[in-house]
Design a protein around this motif. Structure first.
Motif, PDB file in Angstrom:
ATOM      1  N   GLY A 210       0.798  -1.225   0.000  1.00 15.47           N
ATOM      2  CA  GLY A 210       0.000   0.000   0.000  1.00 15.47           C
ATOM      3  C   GLY A 210       0.832   1.278   0.000  1.00 15.47           C
ATOM      4  O   GLY A 210       0.358   2.334  -0.432  1.00 15.47           O
ATOM      5  N   LEU A 211       2.073   1.176   0.485  1.00 10.86           N
ATOM      6  CA  LEU A 211       2.966   2.337   0.452  1.00 10.86           C
ATOM      7  C   LEU A 211       3.008   2.937  -0.956  1.00 10.86           C
ATOM      8  O   LEU A 211       2.951   4.154  -1.134  1.00 10.86           O
TER       9      LEU A 211
ATOM     10  N   VAL B 154      -0.085   4.985  -1.782  1.00  8.37           N
ATOM     11  CA  VAL B 154      -0.117   6.283  -1.101  1.00  8.37           C
ATOM     12  C   VAL B 154       0.821   7.263  -1.814  1.00  8.37           C
ATOM     13  O   VAL B 154       0.442   8.404  -2.123  1.00  8.37           O
TER      14      VAL B 154
ATOM     15  N   HIS C 263       4.199   3.626   7.772  1.00 10.88           N
ATOM     16  CA  HIS C 263       3.160   2.811   7.136  1.00 10.88           C
ATOM     17  C   HIS C 263       3.097   1.448   7.794  1.00 10.88           C
ATOM     18  O   HIS C 263       2.083   0.764   7.741  1.00 10.88           O
ATOM     19  N   ASN C 264       4.224   1.037   8.347  1.00 13.08           N
ATOM     20  CA  ASN C 264       4.285  -0.277   8.959  1.00 13.08           C
ATOM     21  C   ASN C 264       5.494  -0.325   9.873  1.00 13.08           C
ATOM     22  O   ASN C 264       6.619  -0.196   9.411  1.00 13.08           O
TER      23      ASN C 264
ATOM     24  N   VAL D 174      -0.774   5.899   9.646  1.00 11.64           N
ATOM     25  CA  VAL D 174      -1.821   6.011   8.631  1.00 11.64           C
ATOM     26  C   VAL D 174      -3.245   5.735   9.127  1.00 11.64           C
ATOM     27  O   VAL D 174      -4.156   5.593   8.315  1.00 11.64           O
TER      28      VAL D 174
ATOM     29  N   ASN E 289      -5.415   6.955   5.389  1.00 12.24           N
ATOM     30  CA  ASN E 289      -5.157   6.954   3.943  1.00 12.24           C
ATOM     31  C   ASN E 289      -6.454   7.128   3.176  1.00 12.24           C
ATOM     32  O   ASN E 289      -7.538   6.781   3.658  1.00 12.24           O
TER      33      ASN E 289
ATOM     34  N   ARG F 190      -1.133  -9.297   0.178  1.00 16.01           N
ATOM     35  CA  ARG F 190       0.208  -9.851   0.230  1.00 16.01           C
ATOM     36  C   ARG F 190       0.113 -11.083   1.110  1.00 16.01           C
ATOM     37  O   ARG F 190      -0.605 -11.071   2.118  1.00 16.01           O
TER      38      ARG F 190
ATOM     39  N   GLN G 123       1.412 -10.842   8.641  1.00 15.59           N
ATOM     40  CA  GLN G 123       0.599  -9.683   9.053  1.00 15.59           C
ATOM     41  C   GLN G 123      -0.851  -9.816   8.609  1.00 15.59           C
ATOM     42  O   GLN G 123      -1.766  -9.370   9.284  1.00 15.59           O
ATOM     43  N   LYS G 124      -1.049 -10.423   7.441  1.00 19.26           N
ATOM     44  CA  LYS G 124      -2.375 -10.399   6.828  1.00 19.26           C
ATOM     45  C   LYS G 124      -3.322 -11.488   7.349  1.00 19.26           C
ATOM     46  O   LYS G 124      -4.428 -11.646   6.843  1.00 19.26           O
TER      47      LYS G 124
ATOM     48  N   GLU H 297      -3.138  -3.950  11.231  1.00 19.69           N
ATOM     49  CA  GLU H 297      -3.300  -3.254   9.954  1.00 19.69           C
ATOM     50  C   GLU H 297      -3.193  -1.749  10.158  1.00 19.69           C
ATOM     51  O   GLU H 297      -4.112  -1.111  10.666  1.00 19.69           O
ATOM     52  N   PRO H 298      -2.048  -1.170   9.789  1.00 21.25           N
ATOM     53  CA  PRO H 298      -1.858   0.270   9.975  1.00 21.25           C
ATOM     54  C   PRO H 298      -3.016   1.092   9.377  1.00 21.25           C
ATOM     55  O   PRO H 298      -3.576   1.949  10.048  1.00 21.25           O
ATOM     56  N   CYS H 299      -3.370   0.838   8.135  1.00 25.15           N
ATOM     57  CA  CYS H 299      -4.590   1.436   7.586  1.00 25.15           C
ATOM     58  C   CYS H 299      -5.339   0.386   6.790  1.00 25.15           C
ATOM     59  O   CYS H 299      -6.421  -0.018   7.130  1.00 25.15           O
ATOM     60  N   GLY H 300      -4.710  -0.099   5.723  1.00 28.00           N
ATOM     61  CA  GLY H 300      -5.386  -1.012   4.820  1.00 28.00           C
ATOM     62  C   GLY H 300      -6.074  -0.185   3.754  1.00 28.00           C
ATOM     63  O   GLY H 300      -6.737   0.816   4.058  1.00 28.00           O
ATOM     64  N   LEU H 301      -5.869  -0.582   2.504  1.00 29.01           N
ATOM     65  CA  LEU H 301      -6.519   0.138   1.398  1.00 29.01           C
ATOM     66  C   LEU H 301      -7.564  -0.742   0.747  1.00 29.01           C
ATOM     67  O   LEU H 301      -8.583  -0.266   0.247  1.00 29.01           O
TER      68      LEU H 301
HETATM   69  C1  GLC Z   1       1.348  -0.714   4.667  1.00 32.00           C
HETATM   70  C2  GLC Z   1       0.337  -1.113   5.723  1.00 32.00           C
HETATM   71  C3  GLC Z   1      -1.094  -0.829   5.266  1.00 32.00           C
HETATM   72  C4  GLC Z   1      -1.207   0.603   4.777  1.00 32.00           C
HETATM   73  C5  GLC Z   1      -0.170   0.869   3.694  1.00 32.00           C
HETATM   74  C6  GLC Z   1      -0.190   2.283   3.178  1.00 32.00           C
HETATM   75  O1  GLC Z   1       1.284  -1.591   3.584  1.00 32.00           O
HETATM   76  O2  GLC Z   1       0.480  -2.497   6.045  1.00 32.00           O
HETATM   77  O3  GLC Z   1      -1.995  -1.032   6.330  1.00 32.00           O
HETATM   78  O4  GLC Z   1      -2.490   0.838   4.252  1.00 32.00           O
HETATM   79  O5  GLC Z   1       1.120   0.619   4.215  1.00 32.00           O
HETATM   80  O6  GLC Z   1      -0.055   3.224   4.184  1.00 32.00           O
END
Ligand code: GLC
Length: 488
Positions: free
Chosen positions: A25-26, A29, A175-176, A227, A260, A314, A318-319, A391-395
């Motif tokens: 997801g980085l 963003v 992000h993580n 995030v 995000n 992925r 983590q997932k 999950e920091p954010c998750g898209l």
């Molecule tokens: C990382 C995190 C995810 C987040 C992404 C973008 O992949 O695991 O949760 O959405 O970064 O910030």
């Protein structure tokens, strides 16, 4: 006469950018937030490595400079290419250097190189090269915005423009927290840093000669954010902080959580060319055509009443892949189907491959990331599964919501902040607490029962589709954060 305020200049420095260099997801963003900031009147630029697989000609990149970078006692020529972010007039700079950046994969060195510290060296080199590029091309940014451990060391490099005078401020986005970059004195010396400035809090537990550059950057950045608001709180605890909670606590006052967004033009069920039948909230009855198309495409049994769960992920610990595997082995109903798209951990791939082999018609697995298939899954599935451990954010859940696909998620981090429980008035999805197979099966069963009552399910779909997860609001929050430190 009042002087007109000049627009805020921001240099994004990152390891990934979608769609050219993407692992997670980085990349999304970095590929989309700058565009939203440009819409707010900022002047963002993005700087990434030119990896071997990136075809410069295809993206219309032209060479604009060559710089010599002193590194490890030698000088390395780095070529600078200029292009643009996809569908945006935001300058994208790529740094090409055959030894350090432009060979091997993003996070994997070439097979012929066997150097356990290669990745750390790669990104230290990249930080130094990006710093040189910013200075020599006179970007004079107000903000240098770095992302995760890979570019965090840029916060530690002295600012050649004079950090505390008119120099730029450093913003670090986490992000993580799960990945880190450890360096000893010798490695730091490659970019002219010494251990003297490192806090004892950043020392490695396993080898006391090594220090965590990510942790030190957290201490030194002018401002840090993560995030989602919930993840910003979680990482202050030992359960989620991965050992960095101690440095994070020291910066708690300067740590924000900014959700995000997604690129809502790119992910738009009304105009998506890659799905069988575009649809909107007013034409939700067209969505099932996408379900049939997905079932056909993946060799699943074509059936409207089947409860089709999509997964785009992925394959990493983590997932919560073990919960998914458990749910596939013990489906709560014979009518459940799973469409999984994911690459990563080889063991998980093997298990999923054999499950899909043994249960063809019911489980389909594709290991090669394919953005078109991903969209077919977002559009065609009934529900979308994200049992992430953290999950920091998750898209993916945001994209699923936009495509009227009901998310079923672990109640953590950004998932907690973005999915409204089905029992609430504006409910959109299902959350389970307690990261355990039993809890996941329970919530899958609850979701399946709701699915059997079409008007109840439709309410969740429509609530999800009307939620606004565009970048607009979050970009505004980033802007406020930038302004708050520039004003200081
Ligand atoms: C990382 C995190 C995810 C987040 C992404 C973008 O992949 O695991 O949760 O959405 O970064 O910030």
């Amino acid at each position: 006469m009042k002087k007109k305020k000049s627009p805020l200049r921001i240099s994004f420095v990152a390891a990934e950018v979608a769609p050219y260099a993407k692992v997670g997801g980085l990349a999304d963003v970095v590929g989309s937030l700058p565009k939203a900031l440009a819409d707010l009147g900022c002047l963002p630029r993005v700087i990434v490595p030119r990896y071997e697989h990136i075809r410069l000609a295809d993206m219309g990149a032209e060479q604009v400079a060559v710089f010599s970078i002193p590194f490890a006692g030698q000088s390395y020529n780095a070529k600078i290419y200029r292009s643009q972010l996809l569908h945006a007039r935001v300058p994208l700079y790529l740094i090409d250097q055959p030894i350090w950046l432009s060979s091997g994969d993003i996070y994997r060195q070439k097979d012929s190189v066997s150097d356990s510290s290669f990745l750390l060296k790669r990104f230290l080199f990249f930080c130094l090269a990006a710093q040189t590029l910013i200075t020599k091309l006179r970007f004079a940014p107000h903000i240098v915005h770095v992302h995760d451990w890979m570019t965090a060391p840029l916060c530690l490099l002295p600012d050649p423009t004079g950090r505390n005078a008119n120099g730029s401020k450093r913003v670090l986005t986490i992000h993580n927290i799960g990945n880190e970059g450890f360096a000893n004195a010798e490695l730091l010396n490659l970019v002219g840093l010494t251990l003297r400035s490192f806090s004892p809090l950043t020392r490695s537990k396993d080898d006391h000669h090594f220090f965590n550059t990510f942790a030190q950057a957290i201490l030194e950045a002018d401002c840090i954010n993560t995030v989602s608001p919930t993840y910003a709180k979680e990482i202050l605890t030992s359960k989620f902080g991965g050992g960095l909670e101690r440095v994070l606590k020291k910066r708690a006052r300067n740590l924000r959580g900014i959700l995000n967004g997604i690129d809502t033009e790119y992910f738009n069920p009304a105009s998506d060319q890659f799905i069988a039948e575009p649809f909107t909230q007013d034409s939700l009855k067209r969505k099932p055509a996408n379900k049939r198309d997905l079932q056909k495409n993946l060799g699943l049994r074509v059936s409207d009443p089947a409860f089709l769960c999509g997964i785009v992920t992925r394959l990493s610990e983590q997932k919560g892949i073990e919960l998914l595997i458990h749910a596939m082995k013990h489906p709560v109903s014979k009518d459940m189907q799973f469409a999984i798209l994911g690459e990563g951990n080889a063991e998980y791939e093997e298990i999923l491959r054999s499950l899909s082999h043994d249960h063809s018609g019911q489980i389909a697995f594709s290991a090669r990331y394919d953005s078109h298939l991903a969209r077919k899954i977002y559009a065609g599935a009934d529900a979308f599964l994200m049992p992430s451990r953290y999950e920091p954010c998750g898209l993916a859940q945001l994209i699923a919501l936009r495509y009227g696909t009901v998310p079923i998620v672990h109640d953590t981090g950004g998932l907690h902040d973005t999915v409204v429980d089905f029992r609430k008035r504006n409910g959109q999805g299902f959350l389970f607490k307690g990261f355990a197979p039993k809890e996941f099966l329970k919530v899958l069963d609850a979701a399946r029962r709701e699915f059997l009552v079409p008007q109840r399910w439709q309410r969740l779909q429509l609530n999800g589709m009307s939620a606004d997860h565009s970048w607009q609001r979050s970009a505004q929050e980033y802007l406020q954060m930038y302004q708050s430190i520039v004003a200081k």
